[in-house]
Design an enzyme around this catalytic site. Structure first.
Site, PDB file in Angstrom:
ATOM      1  N   SER A   1       1.234  -9.650  -0.627  1.00 48.21           N
ATOM      2  CA  SER A   1       0.958  -8.218  -0.540  1.00 48.21           C
ATOM      3  C   SER A   1       1.355  -7.570   0.769  1.00 48.21           C
ATOM      4  CB  SER A   1      -0.527  -7.967  -0.811  1.00 48.21           C
ATOM      5  OG  SER A   1      -1.329  -8.769   0.039  1.00 48.21           O
TER       6      SER A   1
ATOM      7  N   LYS B   1       0.809  -1.219   0.000  1.00 47.62           N
ATOM      8  CA  LYS B   1       0.000   0.000   0.000  1.00 47.62           C
ATOM      9  C   LYS B   1       0.843   1.270   0.000  1.00 47.62           C
ATOM     10  CE  LYS B   1      -4.388  -1.504   0.449  1.00 47.62           C
ATOM     11  NZ  LYS B   1      -5.528  -1.056  -0.359  1.00 47.62           N
TER      12      LYS B   1
END
Length: 309
Positions: free
Chosen positions: A295, A46
């Site tokens: 991720s 992110k």
């Protein structure tokens, strides 16, 4: 609706280069490499989208700060990017967010507001109105999508003969950016999304060809706490254009994948980051070199110990 372009993603790569890690590809087995975005300073991909989005805020607007809503990793990313670029940040998180992620967000100097799981967007809108701040949504923003797409650029550069890329799906910003980059550079590479069965709204939408909405409380059942959001019109438009398939995995498969990633690569993955590896281990995939985007690695230590013990 304008889709993000390869040019947007290249511009994002230039903007974020001083502030993110070009993560390596690590060997999982002879057919799979993982891209460990858990090695970013905030422990998740992110950071790419947040830094890109905040870097594009006009200088005259920066003093009023930014607002974000998130289940955890975007919260940390915006807090980190705001500190980096000298802006105040207010972050709204649902009350089922792991405490580890709340504490990490506060550690970067952001204000954190904890609300019910259906209230985070409305509270964020109130804060934007009160403060005149800039809203940085977790996925429904072209600059965020372009930042996440830099992962696709790196995979194509580091493994030119990649055949399949497996990407977690929640709100869709990650797969939207990765698929745009990869299909623009290597049209024959298959980009496959992966999500939990218990939060399988994106898979249902992909099969239907239009957005299918699941209740937030249903999506909250999965152990993959970072994959409880749903795609937006913008991210789903990219998915329809560029993604080859979306598959789902079970809760037990996710748990096993966390353990296998740790055992085979010595990488700590959160449950959300492990879903692409779960698909590789349990679903029939096309032949050829594959990459799984892990991720993030922001997992509660107690849960990690339970899963790998």
């Amino acid at each position: 609706m304008r889709l993000v372009t390869l040019e947007d993603i290249h511009a994002a790569a230039a903007a974020i280069a001083p502030h993110v890690v070009h993560t390596p590809l690590l060997t999982f087995d002879s057919g799979l490499s993982i891209k460990p975005e858990c090695l970013q300073p905030i422990g998740a991909f992110k950071q790419r989208g947040a830094v890109n989005a905040l870097s594009r805020i006009p200088s005259e607007d920066r003093a009023r700060g930014v607002v974000a809503y998130s289940s955890g990793n975007h919260a940390q990313a915006v807090a980190y990017a705001a500190k980096l670029l000298g802006m105040p940040a207010a972050i709204v998180v649902p009350d089922n967010t792991p405490q580890l992620k709340i504490d990490a967000t506060r550690s970067h100097g952001a204000e954190v507001f904890v609300v019910g799981i259906t209230e985070r967007e409305s509270r964020a809108a109130e804060l934007v109105e009160e403060r005149g701040a800039t809203l940085i949504p977790p996925f429904d923003h072209p600059d965020v999508i372009a930042g996440q797409g830099t992962i696709g650029l790196e995979i194509c550069a580091d493994l030119p003969d990649v055949a399949t890329i497996l990407v977690p799906v929640s709100g869709g910003g990650l797969i939207a950016g990765v698929a745009t980059a990869v299909k623009s550079l290597r049209p024959n590479v298959r980009v496959i999304g992966v999500e939990p069965e218990l939060a399988g709204d994106a898979a249902a939408s992909f099969a239907a060809g239009s957005l299918v909405r699941w209740d937030a409380h249903d999506r909250a059942r999965t152990i993959a706490d970072g994959l409880r959001a749903e795609p937006s019109e913008l991210t789903f438009a990219h998915i329809r254009e560029y993604v080859d398939d979306i598959v789902t995995v079970t809760e037990d498969e996710i748990r096993d994948a966390v353990r296998e990633i740790a055992r085979r690569t010595r990488v700590v993955s959160e449950t959300s980051g492990a879903v692409p590896v779960a698909a590789y281990l349990n679903r029939s995939l096309p032949a050829g070199p594959a990459v799984a985007v892990v991720s993030g690695g922001n997992i509660e230590p107690k849960l990690f110990a339970e899963l790998v013990g």
